[in-house]
Enzyme design. Structure first.
Site, PDB file in Angstrom:
ATOM      1  N   ASP A   9      11.886  31.415  27.793  1.00 24.11           N
ATOM      2  CA  ASP A   9      13.465  32.042  27.494  1.00 24.11           C
ATOM      3  C   ASP A   9      13.495  32.945  26.672  1.00 24.11           C
ATOM      4  O   ASP A   9      14.479  32.800  25.638  1.00 24.11           O
ATOM      5  CB  ASP A   9      14.181  30.787  27.207  1.00 24.11           C
ATOM      6  CG  ASP A   9      14.250  29.475  28.207  1.00 24.11           C
ATOM      7  OD1 ASP A   9      13.516  29.697  29.220  1.00 24.11           O
ATOM      8  OD2 ASP A   9      15.315  28.711  27.997  1.00 24.11           O
ATOM      9  N   ASP A  49      16.561  30.941  31.446  1.00 21.39           N
ATOM     10  CA  ASP A  49      17.685  30.133  31.502  1.00 21.39           C
ATOM     11  C   ASP A  49      18.651  30.951  32.258  1.00 21.39           C
ATOM     12  O   ASP A  49      19.140  32.111  31.989  1.00 21.39           O
ATOM     13  CB  ASP A  49      18.222  30.016  29.949  1.00 21.39           C
ATOM     14  CG  ASP A  49      18.884  28.567  29.758  1.00 21.39           C
ATOM     15  OD1 ASP A  49      18.551  27.654  30.645  1.00 21.39           O
ATOM     16  OD2 ASP A  49      19.857  28.396  29.061  1.00 21.39           O
ATOM     17  N   HIS A  51      22.125  30.332  33.982  1.00 21.22           N
ATOM     18  CA  HIS A  51      23.401  29.238  34.469  1.00 21.22           C
ATOM     19  C   HIS A  51      24.292  30.407  35.383  1.00 21.22           C
ATOM     20  O   HIS A  51      24.619  31.077  35.106  1.00 21.22           O
ATOM     21  CB  HIS A  51      23.921  28.909  33.107  1.00 21.22           C
ATOM     22  CG  HIS A  51      23.086  28.079  32.353  1.00 21.22           C
ATOM     23  ND1 HIS A  51      22.376  27.064  32.713  1.00 21.22           N
ATOM     24  CD2 HIS A  51      22.852  28.176  30.758  1.00 21.22           C
ATOM     25  CE1 HIS A  51      21.759  26.582  31.681  1.00 21.22           C
ATOM     26  NE2 HIS A  51      21.895  27.243  30.278  1.00 21.22           N
ATOM     27  N   HIS A  84      26.131  30.908  27.691  1.00 22.83           N
ATOM     28  CA  HIS A  84      25.116  31.775  27.156  1.00 22.83           C
ATOM     29  C   HIS A  84      24.048  31.903  28.526  1.00 22.83           C
ATOM     30  O   HIS A  84      24.383  31.045  29.532  1.00 22.83           O
ATOM     31  CB  HIS A  84      24.268  31.210  26.115  1.00 22.83           C
ATOM     32  CG  HIS A  84      23.604  29.858  26.660  1.00 22.83           C
ATOM     33  ND1 HIS A  84      24.382  28.743  26.620  1.00 22.83           N
ATOM     34  CD2 HIS A  84      22.160  29.412  27.367  1.00 22.83           C
ATOM     35  CE1 HIS A  84      23.546  27.428  26.923  1.00 22.83           C
ATOM     36  NE2 HIS A  84      22.376  28.321  27.568  1.00 22.83           N
ATOM     37  N   LYS A 109      15.855  28.526  35.742  1.00 25.47           N
ATOM     38  CA  LYS A 109      16.198  27.298  35.792  1.00 25.47           C
ATOM     39  C   LYS A 109      17.774  27.165  35.008  1.00 25.47           C
ATOM     40  O   LYS A 109      18.216  28.174  34.663  1.00 25.47           O
ATOM     41  CB  LYS A 109      15.452  26.412  34.458  1.00 25.47           C
ATOM     42  CG  LYS A 109      15.439  26.929  33.081  1.00 25.47           C
ATOM     43  CD  LYS A 109      14.202  26.480  32.286  1.00 25.47           C
ATOM     44  CE  LYS A 109      14.375  27.154  30.710  1.00 25.47           C
ATOM     45  NZ  LYS A 109      15.755  26.659  29.972  1.00 25.47           N
ATOM     46  N   CYS A 154      14.000  24.103  24.334  1.00 27.52           N
ATOM     47  CA  CYS A 154      13.513  24.466  25.582  1.00 27.52           C
ATOM     48  C   CYS A 154      11.848  24.250  25.482  1.00 27.52           C
ATOM     49  O   CYS A 154      11.058  24.098  26.530  1.00 27.52           O
ATOM     50  CB  CYS A 154      13.818  25.762  26.366  1.00 27.52           C
ATOM     51  SG  CYS A 154      15.338  25.640  26.627  1.00 27.52           S
TER      52      CYS A 154
END
Ligand SMILES: [Zn+2]
Length: 208
Positions: A9, A49, A51, A84, A109, A154
């Site tokens: 990340d 990351d 989302h 985020h 992810k 993470c």
């Protein structure tokens, strides 16, 4: 013998100026680049990351709650984060100074809005695998060096899952390629990683 490097990340969102900035987060970029460019790895993987808007880990989705409070997601305790790393935004992009040409594979992810995914290997409910474990097994990974952002979330969960998913592999946490959110959480993370058999090293140990 396959030596792999896993960059967790290293994204704008976790660096100064990002929506979930980790103090000094961008300091890991030159360290990561030195390892990417070292030629000692057969495989370099970055996690990202990623989302969807309105992800359930965002405090904004929990009326009356604030970021960094413990809330609930799908019936389980969940640290509530600022919005985020929303898919397609600059916040979610890998840090622009990272030597992207040296990265073989990017594992995204956190795409399921109902569960958070700290680990690059599986969701926090431990049910859904990302596929990264099987990918690394298929590549015959025997040594894995990892680090990134953030150590106490993470990075820690990815490291502990790597022990499970790569039986017999040597796993090392690269301390200077990592920064954490909470100092006491970082201490605990390092103790937990050590207890799981993960060696704590610096990039200098690796490169010398
Ligand atoms: Zn996230």
């Amino acid at each position: 013998m396959t030596k792999a490097l896993l960059l967790i990340d290293i994204q704008n969102g976790f660096c100064p100026g990002g929506n979930l900035a980790v103090a000094d987060g961008d300091a890991v970029v030159p360290v990561a680049n030195a390892l990417i460019d070292s030629g000692r790895y057969d495989l370099v993987v970055a996690s990202q990351d990623w989302h969807p808007p309105g992800h359930g880990s965002f405090a904004s989705q929990h009326p009356g709650r604030h970021p960094f409070e413990i809330g609930e997601l799908s019936g389980k305790p969940q640290m509530l984060w600022p919005d985020h790393c929303v898919q397609g935004t600059n916040d979610a992009a890998l840090h622009p100074d990272l030597h992207l040409a040296g990265i073989d594979f990017v594992q995204r992810k956190g795409e399921n809005p109902a569960v958070d995914s700290y680990s690059a290997f599986r969701d926090n409910d431990r049910a859904a695998l990302t596929g990264l474990g099987a990918y690394m097994v298929s590549k015959g990974v025997t040594e894995l060096d990892l680090g990134g952002l953030a150590t106490d979330y993470c990075v820690k969960f990815s490291a502990l899952d790597a022990v499970d998913m790569l039986p017999g592999a040597e796993i090392r946490f690269v301390a200077d390629m990592s920064r954490g959110i909470d100092p006491s959480g970082v201490e605990l993370a390092i103790a937990q990683m050590r207890a799981a058999g993960i060696e704590v090293v610096t990039s200098q140990d690796i490169l010398s």
